[in-house]
Design an enzyme around this catalytic site. Structure first.
Site, mmCIF file in Angstrom:
data_model
loop_
_atom_site.group_PDB
_atom_site.id
_atom_site.type_symbol
_atom_site.label_atom_id
_atom_site.label_comp_id
_atom_site.label_asym_id
_atom_site.label_seq_id
_atom_site.Cartn_x
_atom_site.Cartn_y
_atom_site.Cartn_z
ATOM 1 N N ASN A 39 0.855 -1.189 0.000
ATOM 2 C CA ASN A 39 0.000 0.000 0.000
ATOM 3 C C ASN A 39 0.899 1.250 0.000
ATOM 4 O O ASN A 39 1.707 1.440 0.913
ATOM 5 C CB ASN A 39 -0.887 -0.038 1.253
ATOM 6 C CG ASN A 39 -1.814 1.154 1.337
ATOM 7 O OD1 ASN A 39 -1.391 2.282 1.117
ATOM 8 N ND2 ASN A 39 -3.063 0.921 1.670
ATOM 9 N N ASP A 49 -0.147 4.463 -0.112
ATOM 10 C CA ASP A 49 -0.851 5.701 0.277
ATOM 11 C C ASP A 49 0.084 6.731 0.907
ATOM 12 O O ASP A 49 -0.045 7.935 0.678
ATOM 13 C CB ASP A 49 -1.943 5.399 1.313
ATOM 14 C CG ASP A 49 -3.103 4.612 0.741
ATOM 15 O OD1 ASP A 49 -3.161 4.448 -0.491
ATOM 16 O OD2 ASP A 49 -3.936 4.156 1.540
ATOM 17 N N HIS A 50 1.015 6.222 1.735
ATOM 18 C CA HIS A 50 1.809 7.181 2.509
ATOM 19 C C HIS A 50 2.951 7.811 1.715
ATOM 20 O O HIS A 50 3.558 8.778 2.176
ATOM 21 C CB HIS A 50 2.254 6.563 3.825
ATOM 22 C CG HIS A 50 1.050 6.286 4.689
ATOM 23 N ND1 HIS A 50 0.156 7.282 5.029
ATOM 24 C CD2 HIS A 50 0.546 5.141 5.190
ATOM 25 C CE1 HIS A 50 -0.835 6.749 5.735
ATOM 26 N NE2 HIS A 50 -0.630 5.454 5.849
ATOM 27 N N HIS A 81 -5.628 3.437 -1.533
ATOM 28 C CA HIS A 81 -6.952 3.725 -0.968
ATOM 29 C C HIS A 81 -7.358 5.108 -1.477
ATOM 30 O O HIS A 81 -6.723 6.106 -1.141
ATOM 31 C CB HIS A 81 -6.857 3.712 0.568
ATOM 32 C CG HIS A 81 -8.179 3.882 1.256
ATOM 33 N ND1 HIS A 81 -8.335 3.654 2.596
ATOM 34 C CD2 HIS A 81 -9.401 4.259 0.811
ATOM 35 C CE1 HIS A 81 -9.598 3.876 2.947
ATOM 36 N NE2 HIS A 81 -10.259 4.257 1.874
ATOM 37 N N ARG A 85 -9.519 7.814 -0.913
ATOM 38 C CA ARG A 85 -10.409 8.279 0.165
ATOM 39 C C ARG A 85 -11.329 9.384 -0.341
ATOM 40 O O ARG A 85 -10.959 10.159 -1.227
ATOM 41 C CB ARG A 85 -9.585 8.831 1.330
ATOM 42 C CG ARG A 85 -8.988 7.747 2.187
ATOM 43 C CD ARG A 85 -8.408 8.342 3.467
ATOM 44 N NE ARG A 85 -8.162 7.293 4.422
ATOM 45 C CZ ARG A 85 -9.023 6.880 5.339
ATOM 46 N NH1 ARG A 85 -10.189 7.470 5.462
ATOM 47 N NH2 ARG A 85 -8.723 5.904 6.154
ATOM 48 N N ARG A 107 -7.178 12.704 0.837
ATOM 49 C CA ARG A 107 -6.066 13.232 1.643
ATOM 50 C C ARG A 107 -4.703 12.739 1.168
ATOM 51 O O ARG A 107 -3.701 13.364 1.426
ATOM 52 C CB ARG A 107 -6.258 12.919 3.119
ATOM 53 C CG ARG A 107 -6.056 11.462 3.474
ATOM 54 C CD ARG A 107 -5.932 11.300 4.962
ATOM 55 N NE ARG A 107 -7.212 11.114 5.578
ATOM 56 C CZ ARG A 107 -7.431 10.259 6.593
ATOM 57 N NH1 ARG A 107 -6.443 9.560 7.084
ATOM 58 N NH2 ARG A 107 -8.620 10.124 7.123
ATOM 59 N N GLU A 140 -8.534 0.131 -2.596
ATOM 60 C CA GLU A 140 -9.372 0.140 -1.387
ATOM 61 C C GLU A 140 -10.312 1.323 -1.507
ATOM 62 O O GLU A 140 -9.889 2.428 -1.864
ATOM 63 C CB GLU A 140 -8.501 0.304 -0.137
ATOM 64 C CG GLU A 140 -7.628 -0.886 0.145
ATOM 65 C CD GLU A 140 -6.674 -0.614 1.300
ATOM 66 O OE1 GLU A 140 -6.665 0.501 1.851
ATOM 67 O OE2 GLU A 140 -5.922 -1.524 1.637
ATOM 68 N N THR A 163 -8.203 3.255 8.548
ATOM 69 C CA THR A 163 -9.393 2.393 8.593
ATOM 70 C C THR A 163 -9.488 1.764 9.989
ATOM 71 O O THR A 163 -8.503 1.263 10.517
ATOM 72 C CB THR A 163 -9.270 1.280 7.527
ATOM 73 O OG1 THR A 163 -8.852 1.883 6.302
ATOM 74 C CG2 THR A 163 -10.595 0.577 7.314
ATOM 75 N N GLU A 193 -10.749 -9.829 3.065
ATOM 76 C CA GLU A 193 -9.492 -9.414 3.681
ATOM 77 C C GLU A 193 -9.769 -9.319 5.173
ATOM 78 O O GLU A 193 -10.552 -8.471 5.625
ATOM 79 C CB GLU A 193 -9.013 -8.072 3.127
ATOM 80 C CG GLU A 193 -7.707 -7.648 3.808
ATOM 81 C CD GLU A 193 -7.071 -6.397 3.221
ATOM 82 O OE1 GLU A 193 -7.357 -6.052 2.053
ATOM 83 O OE2 GLU A 193 -6.287 -5.751 3.945
ATOM 84 N N HIS A 249 -3.606 -4.883 7.735
ATOM 85 C CA HIS A 249 -3.750 -3.743 8.640
ATOM 86 C C HIS A 249 -2.890 -3.912 9.887
ATOM 87 O O HIS A 249 -3.079 -4.854 10.650
ATOM 88 C CB HIS A 249 -5.202 -3.471 9.061
ATOM 89 C CG HIS A 249 -5.424 -2.001 9.273
ATOM 90 N ND1 HIS A 249 -4.994 -1.345 10.393
ATOM 91 C CD2 HIS A 249 -5.952 -1.053 8.464
ATOM 92 C CE1 HIS A 249 -5.262 -0.063 10.273
ATOM 93 N NE2 HIS A 249 -5.838 0.145 9.104
HETATM 94 N N1 PXP Z 1 -5.789 -3.365 4.336
HETATM 95 C C1 PXP Z 1 -6.773 -2.434 4.419
HETATM 96 C C2 PXP Z 1 -8.160 -2.840 4.072
HETATM 97 C C3 PXP Z 1 -6.472 -1.111 4.779
HETATM 98 O O1 PXP Z 1 -7.466 -0.201 4.853
HETATM 99 C C4 PXP Z 1 -5.129 -0.767 5.028
HETATM 100 C C5 PXP Z 1 -4.783 0.666 5.349
HETATM 101 O O2 PXP Z 1 -5.018 1.469 4.247
HETATM 102 C C6 PXP Z 1 -4.152 -1.764 4.933
HETATM 103 C C7 PXP Z 1 -4.514 -3.068 4.608
HETATM 104 C C8 PXP Z 1 -2.715 -1.488 5.208
HETATM 105 O O3 PXP Z 1 -2.565 -1.205 6.562
HETATM 106 P P1 PXP Z 1 -1.186 -0.711 7.122
HETATM 107 O O4 PXP Z 1 -0.888 0.598 6.462
HETATM 108 O O5 PXP Z 1 -1.413 -0.598 8.597
HETATM 109 O O6 PXP Z 1 -0.173 -1.763 6.756
#
Ligand code: PXP
Length: 239
Positions: A8, A10-11, A44, A46, A50, A70, A101, A151, A191
């Site tokens: 992921n 996103d960051h 994701h 959103r 953001r 996501e 989430t 998931e 997560h």
């Molecule tokens: N799975 C889902 C459904 C999520 O919403 C997220 C966070 O966006 C992740 C996995 C990844 O989580 P983390 O960033 O804590 O590894």
């Protein structure tokens, strides 16, 4: 069967949005993740935009990288997904103001809406998963409303301190995993997974894919993204 790693990113976009610049570019990050062992790239989108922006989705799609989106079931987001056509999606709950989430979907309350959204995206040839807590009722309901995969949320497992309590959370994941497999649902989890807690989750029977973001991007600040992804991929397949 090796376990797939969804990274992921996103960051990476969170950092870019801090200055609203072009760097760091999520597409460039996705390319590094792919060549370092990521099987899919997770984003994701959103409702508050953001971090990931609509343009990021189209760019990744154009680059032909396996894309796992996501998303909430908000109608404009579902409409966007039908345009982007990711390889797969996972519906997640989204609360405005949340830091991340907060847990699995409430399928009892939102079942009808989610069922409609699943049908719409499956009609576009997109594989659809649901982010659920590791509970039998949620897994059964996911199957009943047409999901292809679940998931399982590992948030509680990741946050739980103490060997026995953590083992209990792991058992909940294992049981939900067996049920998902029995129901012929693909089994994914994610997560809060990091380099210290991921191995027992990777050892859950029938686990097909782990989606991990924060810990990999956080580590990459020190090691670089290539090393952070390579190490995680090695770890989840070290069973
Ligand atoms: N799975 C889902 C459904 C999520 O919403 C997220 C966070 O966006 C992740 C996995 C990844 O989580 P983390 O960033 O804590 O590894």
């Amino acid at each position: 069967m090796s376990i797939k790693l969804g990274v992921n990113i996103d960051h990476v976009a969170t950092l870019r949005q801090a200055r609203k610049e072009v760097d760091p570019d999520p597409l460039a990050a996705a390319r590094v993740c792919k060549t370092s062992g990521a099987d899919l790239i997770v984003m994701h989108i959103r409702q508050d935009r953001r971090h990931i922006q609509d343009e990021d989705l189209f760019k990744l799609r154009k680059a032909g990288i396996h894309m796992h989106l996501e998303m909430s079931t908000a109608s404009d987001i579902v409409a966007l997904a039908t345009k982007v056509k990711p390889d797969s999606v996972c519906f997640v709950p989204e609360r405005s103001g949340e830091i991340t989430t907060e847990g699995g979907l409430d399928l009892k309350a939102g079942g009808k809406l989610i069922e409609k959204a699943i049908a719409k995206l499956k009609g576009e040839g997109i594989e659809v998963g649901l982010f659920v807590d590791p509970e039998a009722a949620s897994v059964r309901m996911a199957k009943a409303i047409g999901a292809d995969t679940v998931e399982l949320s590992t948030a509680k497992y990741a946050k739980t301190l103490g060997k026995h309590k953590q083992e209990f959370e792991l058992e909940r994941l294992e049981l939900a995993g067996y049920l998902a497999h029995e129901l012929k649902l693909g089994l994914h989890a994610g997560h809060g997974l990091d380099y210290h807690n991921v191995v027992p989750v990777a050892q859950i029977p029938h686990m097909a894919c782990l989606n991990i973001g924060f810990s990999i991007i956080a580590r990459s600040v020190f090691t670089g993204l290539k090393t952070a992804v390579t190490e995680m991929k090695k770890l989840i397949n070290s069973r």
